[in-house]
Design a protein around this motif. Sequence first.
Motif, PDB file in Angstrom:
ATOM      1  N   GLU A 154      31.973  93.674  56.775  1.00 35.36           N
ATOM      2  CA  GLU A 154      32.819  94.367  57.862  1.00 35.36           C
ATOM      3  C   GLU A 154      32.817  93.355  58.980  1.00 35.36           C
ATOM      4  OE1 GLU A 154      31.912  97.737  60.674  1.00 35.36           O
ATOM      5  OE2 GLU A 154      30.610  98.228  58.881  1.00 35.36           O
ATOM      6  N   LEU A 155      31.331  92.613  59.193  1.00 35.81           N
ATOM      7  CA  LEU A 155      31.577  92.027  59.781  1.00 35.81           C
ATOM      8  C   LEU A 155      32.797  90.779  60.162  1.00 35.81           C
ATOM      9  CD1 LEU A 155      30.139  90.327  62.505  1.00 35.81           C
ATOM     10  CD2 LEU A 155      28.924  89.212  61.398  1.00 35.81           C
ATOM     11  N   ASN A 156      32.837  90.490  58.372  1.00 36.74           N
ATOM     12  CA  ASN A 156      33.464  89.377  58.154  1.00 36.74           C
ATOM     13  C   ASN A 156      35.203  89.574  58.776  1.00 36.74           C
ATOM     14  OD1 ASN A 156      34.272  86.398  57.138  1.00 36.74           O
ATOM     15  ND2 ASN A 156      35.210  87.677  55.642  1.00 36.74           N
ATOM     16  N   LYS A 157      35.581  90.806  58.655  1.00 35.84           N
ATOM     17  CA  LYS A 157      36.630  91.234  58.928  1.00 35.84           C
ATOM     18  C   LYS A 157      37.002  91.217  60.639  1.00 35.84           C
ATOM     19  CE  LYS A 157      39.517  95.394  58.287  1.00 35.84           C
ATOM     20  NZ  LYS A 157      40.414  96.434  58.051  1.00 35.84           N
ATOM     21  N   LYS A 158      36.201  91.330  61.107  1.00 35.11           N
ATOM     22  CA  LYS A 158      36.208  91.703  62.211  1.00 35.11           C
ATOM     23  C   LYS A 158      36.281  90.061  63.212  1.00 35.11           C
ATOM     24  CE  LYS A 158      33.225  95.976  63.560  1.00 35.11           C
ATOM     25  NZ  LYS A 158      32.467  96.378  64.054  1.00 35.11           N
ATOM     26  N   VAL A 159      34.981  89.693  62.402  1.00 31.20           N
ATOM     27  CA  VAL A 159      35.137  88.310  62.749  1.00 31.20           C
ATOM     28  C   VAL A 159      36.852  87.410  62.670  1.00 31.20           C
ATOM     29  CG1 VAL A 159      34.229  85.539  62.295  1.00 31.20           C
ATOM     30  CG2 VAL A 159      33.067  87.401  63.317  1.00 31.20           C
ATOM     31  N   SER A 162      39.296  88.142  64.601  1.00 28.08           N
ATOM     32  CA  SER A 162      39.276  87.537  66.655  1.00 28.08           C
ATOM     33  C   SER A 162      39.489  86.066  66.041  1.00 28.08           C
ATOM     34  CB  SER A 162      37.912  87.441  66.860  1.00 28.08           C
ATOM     35  OG  SER A 162      37.528  87.067  68.199  1.00 28.08           O
ATOM     36  N   PHE A 163      38.973  85.528  65.442  1.00 29.22           N
ATOM     37  CA  PHE A 163      39.254  83.528  65.220  1.00 29.22           C
ATOM     38  C   PHE A 163      40.691  83.503  64.917  1.00 29.22           C
ATOM     39  CE2 PHE A 163      34.866  83.456  64.100  1.00 29.22           C
ATOM     40  CZ  PHE A 163      34.046  83.193  65.473  1.00 29.22           C
ATOM     41  N   SER A 164      41.496  84.516  64.679  1.00 31.25           N
ATOM     42  CA  SER A 164      43.180  83.881  64.435  1.00 31.25           C
ATOM     43  C   SER A 164      44.028  83.464  65.609  1.00 31.25           C
ATOM     44  CB  SER A 164      43.551  85.252  63.390  1.00 31.25           C
ATOM     45  OG  SER A 164      43.682  86.906  64.369  1.00 31.25           O
ATOM     46  N   THR A 165      42.791  84.322  67.032  1.00 27.63           N
ATOM     47  CA  THR A 165      43.394  84.164  68.395  1.00 27.63           C
ATOM     48  C   THR A 165      43.103  83.580  69.071  1.00 27.63           C
ATOM     49  OG1 THR A 165      42.534  85.895  68.345  1.00 27.63           O
ATOM     50  CG2 THR A 165      44.642  86.517  68.001  1.00 27.63           C
ATOM     51  N   GLY A 166      41.581  83.938  68.620  1.00 26.83           N
ATOM     52  CA  GLY A 166      40.489  82.485  69.614  1.00 26.83           C
ATOM     53  C   GLY A 166      39.778  82.079  68.886  1.00 26.83           C
ATOM     54  N   ASP A 167      38.522  81.751  69.910  1.00 26.92           N
ATOM     55  CA  ASP A 167      37.653  80.506  68.993  1.00 26.92           C
ATOM     56  C   ASP A 167      36.097  81.551  69.294  1.00 26.92           C
ATOM     57  OD1 ASP A 167      39.600  78.746  68.719  1.00 26.92           O
ATOM     58  OD2 ASP A 167      39.148  77.529  70.214  1.00 26.92           O
ATOM     59  N   VAL A 168      35.847  82.269  69.759  1.00 21.90           N
ATOM     60  CA  VAL A 168      34.849  83.792  70.545  1.00 21.90           C
ATOM     61  C   VAL A 168      34.329  84.691  70.090  1.00 21.90           C
ATOM     62  CG1 VAL A 168      32.864  83.675  71.852  1.00 21.90           C
ATOM     63  CG2 VAL A 168      34.152  81.684  72.291  1.00 21.90           C
ATOM     64  N   TRP A 169      33.306  84.801  69.105  1.00 26.12           N
ATOM     65  CA  TRP A 169      33.136  86.912  68.903  1.00 26.12           C
ATOM     66  C   TRP A 169      32.453  87.022  69.012  1.00 26.12           C
ATOM     67  CZ3 TRP A 169      30.185  89.323  66.010  1.00 26.12           C
ATOM     68  CH2 TRP A 169      30.448  90.634  65.559  1.00 26.12           C
ATOM     69  N   LYS A 170      32.128  87.739  69.647  1.00 25.66           N
ATOM     70  CA  LYS A 170      30.862  88.808  70.191  1.00 25.66           C
ATOM     71  C   LYS A 170      30.927  89.957  69.818  1.00 25.66           C
ATOM     72  CE  LYS A 170      31.217  86.124  75.010  1.00 25.66           C
ATOM     73  NZ  LYS A 170      30.427  86.201  76.313  1.00 25.66           N
ATOM     74  N   GLY A 171      29.870  90.685  69.892  1.00 32.76           N
ATOM     75  CA  GLY A 171      29.518  92.373  69.272  1.00 32.76           C
ATOM     76  C   GLY A 171      27.967  91.976  68.364  1.00 32.76           C
ATOM     77  N   GLU A 172      27.862  93.530  67.804  1.00 30.02           N
ATOM     78  CA  GLU A 172      26.586  93.059  67.173  1.00 30.02           C
ATOM     79  C   GLU A 172      26.804  93.405  65.763  1.00 30.02           C
ATOM     80  OE1 GLU A 172      25.726  96.664  69.334  1.00 30.02           O
ATOM     81  OE2 GLU A 172      24.543  96.042  71.239  1.00 30.02           O
ATOM     82  N   CYS A 173      25.800  93.538  65.385  1.00 30.92           N
ATOM     83  CA  CYS A 173      25.435  93.287  63.989  1.00 30.92           C
ATOM     84  C   CYS A 173      24.655  93.865  62.972  1.00 30.92           C
ATOM     85  CB  CYS A 173      26.261  92.677  63.142  1.00 30.92           C
ATOM     86  SG  CYS A 173      26.191  90.649  63.150  1.00 30.92           S
ATOM     87  N   LYS A 174      24.335  94.575  62.589  1.00 26.03           N
ATOM     88  CA  LYS A 174      22.980  94.561  61.512  1.00 26.03           C
ATOM     89  C   LYS A 174      23.112  93.354  60.459  1.00 26.03           C
ATOM     90  CE  LYS A 174      24.269  98.394  59.677  1.00 26.03           C
ATOM     91  NZ  LYS A 174      23.747  99.442  58.698  1.00 26.03           N
ATOM     92  N   MET A 175      21.719  92.527  60.477  1.00 24.54           N
ATOM     93  CA  MET A 175      21.275  91.821  59.264  1.00 24.54           C
ATOM     94  C   MET A 175      19.668  92.328  58.871  1.00 24.54           C
ATOM     95  SD  MET A 175      22.197  88.623  61.692  1.00 24.54           S
ATOM     96  CE  MET A 175      22.056  87.603  60.320  1.00 24.54           C
ATOM     97  N   ARG A 176      20.112  91.074  56.929  1.00 19.77           N
ATOM     98  CA  ARG A 176      18.517  91.662  56.808  1.00 19.77           C
ATOM     99  C   ARG A 176      17.518  90.364  56.775  1.00 19.77           C
ATOM    100  NH1 ARG A 176      20.269  92.464  50.173  1.00 19.77           N
ATOM    101  NH2 ARG A 176      21.194  90.232  50.322  1.00 19.77           N
ATOM    102  N   ASN A 177      16.507  90.941  56.989  1.00 15.15           N
ATOM    103  CA  ASN A 177      15.714  89.946  57.122  1.00 15.15           C
ATOM    104  C   ASN A 177      14.926  88.956  55.017  1.00 15.15           C
ATOM    105  OD1 ASN A 177      13.283  91.558  56.378  1.00 15.15           O
ATOM    106  ND2 ASN A 177      12.814  92.130  57.849  1.00 15.15           N
ATOM    107  N   ILE A 178      14.492  88.370  55.811  1.00 17.26           N
ATOM    108  CA  ILE A 178      13.374  88.384  53.915  1.00 17.26           C
ATOM    109  C   ILE A 178      13.504  89.288  52.987  1.00 17.26           C
ATOM    110  CG2 ILE A 178      11.608  87.374  55.177  1.00 17.26           C
ATOM    111  CD1 ILE A 178      11.299  85.217  53.115  1.00 17.26           C
ATOM    112  N   PHE A 179      12.104  89.783  54.380  1.00 14.40           N
ATOM    113  CA  PHE A 179      11.919  91.842  52.586  1.00 14.40           C
ATOM    114  C   PHE A 179      13.056  92.761  52.596  1.00 14.40           C
ATOM    115  CE2 PHE A 179       8.784  89.800  55.561  1.00 14.40           C
ATOM    116  CZ  PHE A 179       7.833  88.997  54.224  1.00 14.40           C
ATOM    117  N   GLY A 180      14.415  92.469  53.016  1.00 16.20           N
ATOM    118  CA  GLY A 180      15.277  93.078  53.176  1.00 16.20           C
ATOM    119  C   GLY A 180      15.071  94.271  53.950  1.00 16.20           C
TER     120      GLY A 180
END
Length: 324
Positions: A154-159, A162-180
């Motif tokens: 989902e994040l890659n699609k948004k990014v 955005s980069f098809s028309t500019g050089d900056v993307w801002k937003g919020e996203c969920k990530m996963r730490n080393i413990f999952g």
Amino acid sequence: MNRSASHKRPVICNVNSGYVINPENKLKMHKPGSGAPVQQCHYQSTSSITMNEQLKKQLASCFGKNIPDSEAFQAFIQSVNSVYEQKNPAASHYESEFNFLQQAIHETAAVTVCDQNGILLTVNNQFCRISGYHTDDLTGKHVRCLFHENDHRELNKKVQESFSTGDVWKGECKMRNIFGITYWVSITMVVQRDRKGIIKKYMSSMIDITPLKIYQEEVVNSEYKYKDVVDSVREVIFQIDKKSEFVILNAAWRDITGFSVNDTLGMSIADFVHDDDKQHLIIELDRLHHSRISSVNRVMRFITKDGQYLWFDFFARLMLRDDG
């Protein structure tokens, strides 16, 4: 050699190529075996550190691997660097400002850099702290290892959009730490492009907002619980604004009057009151809105959807915001 010449600053020579760097930052080219320069051009350097490395390369051509490491040699390097800084004070200032900004970013934000294929090139200490990874764990791996699969897609699609028309993307996203375990970040992503406009690198600057997201989730859950309690009450619970228009209504309104809650919101409460009671209600609500009284308590008739009237024990009190 005359005496005055012996007091001049030393000169570094590259015997093989015939280049000479003098204290005035000028590059002179000599014919091998000749003492006279045949061409002169200005030598530019980006910083005193770069100057130092270039001097070492020049010395390497003279001394091979046995470059002098004495105090005298170091003093000489510092002497040449000081001449450069005197000639280029602006360069030294901008380098200092750049280092300051770079340090500020790395101290406050988690930073990752990856290539055009999403392969991680470097991460800073702040990112290691919030993710639990070590730099060696991530370098050379694809950035998708930092996300749950669906979140990365989902994040890659948004990014990319955005980069098809500019050089900056801002937003919020969920990530996963080393413990999952999932955590949230506010992210700003920028790209570096080549001269043809093709993306070479992605740099992401992130701030951990997990505590904020947990709080927001708790607030939403509290609102749902409150709504469940209110809707389960058989009495009509409502809130009106300064215009006496409904802004909150529970499900009991629909059950008793037959009017839909969504259709009623935004309408004046007076629209549902019997004509004989309406004027009294309007006057008392006006006094309530202007804090002349603390509450209104009357028995009055409300119309139902089928045209009948029901008697309500009406009670309302003034609610003030923190700013009054």
